[in-house]
Design an enzyme around this catalytic site. Sequence first.
Site, PDB file in Angstrom:
ATOM      1  N   LYS A  79       2.216  10.575   5.362  1.00  0.00           N
ATOM      2  CA  LYS A  79       2.444  11.048   3.986  1.00  0.00           C
ATOM      3  C   LYS A  79       1.785  12.401   3.791  1.00  0.00           C
ATOM      4  O   LYS A  79       0.644  12.615   4.250  1.00  0.00           O
ATOM      5  CB  LYS A  79       1.877  10.031   2.996  1.00  0.00           C
ATOM      6  N   SER A 168       5.420   6.244  -4.663  1.00  0.00           N
ATOM      7  CA  SER A 168       5.499   7.657  -4.351  1.00  0.00           C
ATOM      8  C   SER A 168       5.633   7.951  -2.848  1.00  0.00           C
ATOM      9  O   SER A 168       6.027   9.064  -2.477  1.00  0.00           O
ATOM     10  CB  SER A 168       4.242   8.358  -4.872  1.00  0.00           C
ATOM     11  N   SER A 192       2.445   2.496  -4.567  1.00  0.00           N
ATOM     12  CA  SER A 192       3.213   3.507  -3.833  1.00  0.00           C
ATOM     13  C   SER A 192       3.480   3.216  -2.370  1.00  0.00           C
ATOM     14  O   SER A 192       4.247   3.934  -1.736  1.00  0.00           O
ATOM     15  CB  SER A 192       2.523   4.854  -3.929  1.00  0.00           C
TER      16      SER A 192
END
Length: 506
Positions: A79, A168, A192
């Site tokens: 990420k 997310s 997320s």
Amino acid sequence: MSDFLDLPIADLATQVQSGALTARQVTEGALARIERTRDLNALLFVAKDAALAAADAVDAKRARGQTLGKLAGVPLAIKDALCTTDAPTTCASKILTRAGAGNSGGTDPTQGFRAPYDATVVSRLREADAILIGKANMDEFAMGSSGENSAFGPARNPWDQARTAGGSSSGSAVAVAAGLALGSLGSDTGGSIRQPAALCGVVGVKPTYGRVSRYGLVAFAAGLDQVGPFARDVRSAARMLEVIAGRDPLDSTSADVPVGDYEAACNREVRGLRIGIPEEYFGEGLDPTIAENVRTAIGELEKAGCSVKPVSLPHTKYGIATYYIVATAEASSNLARFDGVRFGLRIEDAKSDLISLYGKTRNAGFGAEVKRRILLGTYVLSAGYYDAYYKKAQRVRTLIKRDFDPAFESVDAIAVPTSPTPAFRLGEKVDNPLAMYLADVFTLPASLAGISALSVPCAPTPATPARASLPVGLQLLGPAFAEERLFALAAEVERRVGGVRRPPTA
Ligand code: GLN
């Protein structure tokens, strides 16, 4: 053919360790697949040169007769909120990319901020001989539930590209679902990891708060943020957690609790475990197909010898209000450091004084959702409102946390849906922040309580003329540091109703 990209992590690592495959072959296969799936917008940066160099280093290590690590030659995506020395770190924000034409804020994530150090989790993956192939798309600063707050366009759901991948950690979930990587890292502040895992049909683990080091994770709400793995199968996620978990002297909130044998736990007997079902999670707003498939998965756990009983989590309904006060308060403070002086973007004109430098940079650099949260967070922390909002929210957070204590005296784990709906359409909720916040209703309580949680695929929705078959996630919640138990249960669910499926676009 690069079928080896479809292997479980342990099997691929074994092949690289034995020399049946080279890390270079695997990395080249992953890079080729990334090229073919650019439409998914899963990665903001493809670390081609660094990945090939890392692969050659792994192959050379083997050639020298050294033993390779647990993730030997395994391509992983990271990420873009995790610091990496050999790739930019942008948090999918213009504020961490170089200014574009006309002082508009950065437009090219490949020209992003370069961190001077690796996050601890990244170093641990490298030490285990993993290959980091790229930085995954995400909602800006991890704020969002659909990936649409990325400054560089949303990642797309590989099961239906007109739909969101969740958020997310959207790119991390897509990269794994579409087979660009065998695993990935995301961060979970209020859901997320679990929510995009559910929407993309992969396994996602939110470890107990403190289980994994946050050093080098760009902070959103440091009191809630946790790093965790995504993988296509439970055992692969377990192996990744084993590598990244454990005390880190660089993060004082990381716990000094021994790391479990998560991979072995996947073969552990679940007979006799008690599963709690909180009716608060099965009410209004829950898609009926999700309710049915989740209940079927729970029924399978019963067949495997678990007992099922109701539990009550009465403060669940306050989760969203509480989270969006606590998280925005922390975010408003954490994001103060992006001021045009220390990192990334700087927007100034000849007459700029310091205050207007801050204002111009932050105005051009942050997107609408991040600004909304900074405003909200600043408001709830301001002198006249602190007691009424922030302090009150902290008290309610304690009540939510205390709901779990009696529940975990009578059951070993709690089973609920991960998301109230399957993947929704891109654009469907962007103009309605409250509707978007509701996507987190089932993931927020575990984050506020700091306990262990994961999402594992159960049976998908049936395909209809109007809608493709879409993944459904079962969420398992456990007490703090009960990850081994959750892996045992998730592996049982996987054997009985789940199983790895390949999306049509990959
Ligand atoms: N969707 C939630 C939010 O927008 C959770 C995000 C997260 O876990 N990082 O804040």
